[in-house]
Scaffold this motif. Structure first.
Motif, PDB file in Angstrom:
ATOM      1  N   ILE A  30       0.837  -1.205   0.000  1.00 48.79           N
ATOM      2  CA  ILE A  30       0.000   0.000   0.000  1.00 48.79           C
ATOM      3  C   ILE A  30       0.868   1.250   0.000  1.00 48.79           C
ATOM      4  O   ILE A  30       0.598   2.209  -0.730  1.00 48.79           O
ATOM      5  CB  ILE A  30      -0.957  -0.001   1.210  1.00 48.79           C
ATOM      6  N   MET A  31       1.918   1.251   0.812  1.00 48.09           N
ATOM      7  CA  MET A  31       2.786   2.429   0.891  1.00 48.09           C
ATOM      8  C   MET A  31       3.496   2.688  -0.437  1.00 48.09           C
ATOM      9  O   MET A  31       3.672   3.838  -0.830  1.00 48.09           O
ATOM     10  CB  MET A  31       3.823   2.258   2.009  1.00 48.09           C
ATOM     11  N   VAL A  32       3.885   1.638  -1.159  1.00 41.35           N
ATOM     12  CA  VAL A  32       4.620   1.812  -2.413  1.00 41.35           C
ATOM     13  C   VAL A  32       3.691   2.210  -3.553  1.00 41.35           C
ATOM     14  O   VAL A  32       3.951   3.175  -4.276  1.00 41.35           O
ATOM     15  CB  VAL A  32       5.403   0.532  -2.778  1.00 41.35           C
ATOM     16  N   TYR A  33       2.598   1.479  -3.722  1.00 42.51           N
ATOM     17  CA  TYR A  33       1.762   1.676  -4.909  1.00 42.51           C
ATOM     18  C   TYR A  33       0.626   2.677  -4.727  1.00 42.51           C
ATOM     19  O   TYR A  33       0.284   3.384  -5.671  1.00 42.51           O
ATOM     20  CB  TYR A  33       1.205   0.335  -5.379  1.00 42.51           C
ATOM     21  N   ASN A  34       0.030   2.752  -3.541  1.00 41.59           N
ATOM     22  CA  ASN A  34      -1.084   3.676  -3.348  1.00 41.59           C
ATOM     23  C   ASN A  34      -0.639   5.046  -2.856  1.00 41.59           C
ATOM     24  O   ASN A  34      -1.207   6.058  -3.232  1.00 41.59           O
ATOM     25  CB  ASN A  34      -2.109   3.100  -2.366  1.00 41.59           C
ATOM     26  N   LYS A  35       0.388   5.074  -2.008  1.00 42.75           N
ATOM     27  CA  LYS A  35       0.841   6.352  -1.447  1.00 42.75           C
ATOM     28  C   LYS A  35       2.117   6.867  -2.102  1.00 42.75           C
ATOM     29  O   LYS A  35       2.637   7.897  -1.710  1.00 42.75           O
ATOM     30  CB  LYS A  35       1.027   6.203   0.058  1.00 42.75           C
ATOM     31  N   ASN A  36       2.631   6.121  -3.078  1.00 42.17           N
ATOM     32  CA  ASN A  36       3.809   6.521  -3.864  1.00 42.17           C
ATOM     33  C   ASN A  36       5.026   6.857  -2.997  1.00 42.17           C
ATOM     34  O   ASN A  36       5.672   7.883  -3.191  1.00 42.17           O
ATOM     35  CB  ASN A  36       3.471   7.699  -4.771  1.00 42.17           C
ATOM     36  N   ILE A  37       5.350   5.969  -2.072  1.00 40.06           N
ATOM     37  CA  ILE A  37       6.540   6.134  -1.240  1.00 40.06           C
ATOM     38  C   ILE A  37       7.462   4.949  -1.526  1.00 40.06           C
ATOM     39  O   ILE A  37       7.324   3.882  -0.930  1.00 40.06           O
ATOM     40  CB  ILE A  37       6.177   6.210   0.258  1.00 40.06           C
ATOM     41  N   PRO A  38       8.424   5.099  -2.451  1.00 42.85           N
ATOM     42  CA  PRO A  38       9.273   3.973  -2.861  1.00 42.85           C
ATOM     43  C   PRO A  38      10.229   3.477  -1.774  1.00 42.85           C
ATOM     44  O   PRO A  38      10.803   2.404  -1.911  1.00 42.85           O
ATOM     45  CB  PRO A  38      10.043   4.533  -4.055  1.00 42.85           C
ATOM     46  N   PHE A  39      10.373   4.210  -0.692  1.00 40.69           N
ATOM     47  CA  PHE A  39      11.231   3.803   0.420  1.00 40.69           C
ATOM     48  C   PHE A  39      10.825   2.428   0.955  1.00 40.69           C
ATOM     49  O   PHE A  39      11.671   1.641   1.390  1.00 40.69           O
ATOM     50  CB  PHE A  39      11.136   4.855   1.531  1.00 40.69           C
ATOM     51  N   TYR A  40       9.535   2.109   0.918  1.00 38.53           N
ATOM     52  CA  TYR A  40       9.039   0.838   1.453  1.00 38.53           C
ATOM     53  C   TYR A  40       9.198  -0.321   0.476  1.00 38.53           C
ATOM     54  O   TYR A  40       8.811  -1.436   0.787  1.00 38.53           O
ATOM     55  CB  TYR A  40       7.577   0.975   1.878  1.00 38.53           C
ATOM     56  N   ASN A  41       9.789  -0.088  -0.691  1.00 40.43           N
ATOM     57  CA  ASN A  41      10.038  -1.149  -1.653  1.00 40.43           C
ATOM     58  C   ASN A  41      11.396  -1.800  -1.353  1.00 40.43           C
ATOM     59  O   ASN A  41      12.267  -1.895  -2.193  1.00 40.43           O
ATOM     60  CB  ASN A  41      10.001  -0.588  -3.082  1.00 40.43           C
ATOM     61  N   ASN A  42      11.562  -2.253  -0.122  1.00 39.29           N
ATOM     62  CA  ASN A  42      12.794  -2.847   0.368  1.00 39.29           C
ATOM     63  C   ASN A  42      12.419  -4.087   1.172  1.00 39.29           C
ATOM     64  O   ASN A  42      11.690  -3.985   2.160  1.00 39.29           O
ATOM     65  CB  ASN A  42      13.533  -1.836   1.251  1.00 39.29           C
ATOM     66  N   ARG A  43      12.878  -5.241   0.761  1.00 36.59           N
ATOM     67  CA  ARG A  43      12.443  -6.468   1.428  1.00 36.59           C
ATOM     68  C   ARG A  43      12.973  -6.609   2.845  1.00 36.59           C
ATOM     69  O   ARG A  43      12.439  -7.374   3.641  1.00 36.59           O
ATOM     70  CB  ARG A  43      12.798  -7.693   0.595  1.00 36.59           C
ATOM     71  N   ARG A  44      14.021  -5.878   3.209  1.00 32.74           N
ATOM     72  CA  ARG A  44      14.549  -5.967   4.567  1.00 32.74           C
ATOM     73  C   ARG A  44      13.887  -4.997   5.544  1.00 32.74           C
ATOM     74  O   ARG A  44      14.109  -5.092   6.744  1.00 32.74           O
ATOM     75  CB  ARG A  44      16.052  -5.721   4.558  1.00 32.74           C
ATOM     76  N   LEU A  45      13.101  -4.089   5.021  1.00 37.34           N
ATOM     77  CA  LEU A  45      12.418  -3.120   5.881  1.00 37.34           C
ATOM     78  C   LEU A  45      11.194  -3.776   6.499  1.00 37.34           C
ATOM     79  O   LEU A  45      10.334  -4.295   5.790  1.00 37.34           O
ATOM     80  CB  LEU A  45      12.009  -1.892   5.058  1.00 37.34           C
ATOM     81  N   GLY A  46      11.098  -3.759   7.815  1.00 41.18           N
ATOM     82  CA  GLY A  46      10.000  -4.438   8.499  1.00 41.18           C
ATOM     83  C   GLY A  46       9.099  -3.532   9.297  1.00 41.18           C
ATOM     84  O   GLY A  46       8.227  -4.012  10.012  1.00 41.18           O
ATOM     85  N   LEU A  47       9.308  -2.227   9.227  1.00 41.88           N
ATOM     86  CA  LEU A  47       8.475  -1.280   9.964  1.00 41.88           C
ATOM     87  C   LEU A  47       7.544  -0.557   9.002  1.00 41.88           C
ATOM     88  O   LEU A  47       7.974  -0.081   7.963  1.00 41.88           O
ATOM     89  CB  LEU A  47       9.341  -0.245  10.686  1.00 41.88           C
ATOM     90  N   VAL A  48       6.272  -0.493   9.379  1.00 41.09           N
ATOM     91  CA  VAL A  48       5.285   0.205   8.550  1.00 41.09           C
ATOM     92  C   VAL A  48       4.464   1.128   9.448  1.00 41.09           C
ATOM     93  O   VAL A  48       4.374   0.910  10.657  1.00 41.09           O
ATOM     94  CB  VAL A  48       4.352  -0.780   7.810  1.00 41.09           C
ATOM     95  N   PRO A  49       3.866   2.170   8.868  1.00 36.79           N
ATOM     96  CA  PRO A  49       3.062   3.087   9.681  1.00 36.79           C
ATOM     97  C   PRO A  49       1.851   2.390  10.313  1.00 36.79           C
ATOM     98  O   PRO A  49       1.207   1.543   9.702  1.00 36.79           O
ATOM     99  CB  PRO A  49       2.598   4.139   8.677  1.00 36.79           C
ATOM    100  N   ARG A  50       1.593   2.765  11.524  1.00 35.74           N
ATOM    101  CA  ARG A  50       0.496   2.189  12.298  1.00 35.74           C
ATOM    102  C   ARG A  50      -0.861   2.400  11.632  1.00 35.74           C
ATOM    103  O   ARG A  50      -1.714   1.517  11.651  1.00 35.74           O
ATOM    104  CB  ARG A  50       0.531   2.832  13.674  1.00 35.74           C
ATOM    105  N   GLU A  51      -1.074   3.579  11.040  1.00 35.12           N
ATOM    106  CA  GLU A  51      -2.362   3.903  10.426  1.00 35.12           C
ATOM    107  C   GLU A  51      -2.687   2.943   9.279  1.00 35.12           C
ATOM    108  O   GLU A  51      -3.840   2.587   9.076  1.00 35.12           O
ATOM    109  CB  GLU A  51      -2.383   5.343   9.899  1.00 35.12           C
ATOM    110  N   VAL A  52      -1.669   2.543   8.521  1.00 33.44           N
ATOM    111  CA  VAL A  52      -1.887   1.638   7.395  1.00 33.44           C
ATOM    112  C   VAL A  52      -2.298   0.262   7.907  1.00 33.44           C
ATOM    113  O   VAL A  52      -3.217  -0.361   7.373  1.00 33.44           O
ATOM    114  CB  VAL A  52      -0.624   1.543   6.511  1.00 33.44           C
ATOM    115  N   VAL A  53      -1.645  -0.204   8.969  1.00 34.18           N
ATOM    116  CA  VAL A  53      -1.998  -1.510   9.545  1.00 34.18           C
ATOM    117  C   VAL A  53      -3.415  -1.465  10.111  1.00 34.18           C
ATOM    118  O   VAL A  53      -4.195  -2.389   9.921  1.00 34.18           O
ATOM    119  CB  VAL A  53      -0.976  -1.920  10.628  1.00 34.18           C
ATOM    120  N   GLU A  54      -3.745  -0.365  10.780  1.00 38.78           N
ATOM    121  CA  GLU A  54      -5.092  -0.233  11.334  1.00 38.78           C
ATOM    122  C   GLU A  54      -6.146  -0.239  10.242  1.00 38.78           C
ATOM    123  O   GLU A  54      -7.220  -0.826  10.414  1.00 38.78           O
ATOM    124  CB  GLU A  54      -5.204   1.048  12.165  1.00 38.78           C
TER     125      GLU A  54
END
Length: 64
Positions: A30-54
């Protein structure tokens, strides 16, 4: 109040390991494709914003 969530946080809330990983993966997509934040296109990154999970699980999380 934490604004980022990892797989371990979801597991502490009672989710199984595979379910927690799946939620994190969906949130990153969601962060990469819907919100256009390419930073989250990293397979080693395991932290995501709480609002998206909610928004994915449909429940407001209380991480105190």
């Amino acid at each position: 109040m934490k604004t980022l969530i990892c797989k371990g946080d979801l597991m502490n809330l009672g989710y199984k390991e595979h379910t927690a990983s799946s939620i994190i993966k969906q949130a990153k997509t969601i962060m990469v494709y819907n919100k256009n934040i390419p930073f989250y296109n990293n397979r080693r990154l395991g932290l995501v914003p709480r609002e998206v999970v909610e928004s994915l699980i449909g429940v407001k999380l209380d991480m105190e």
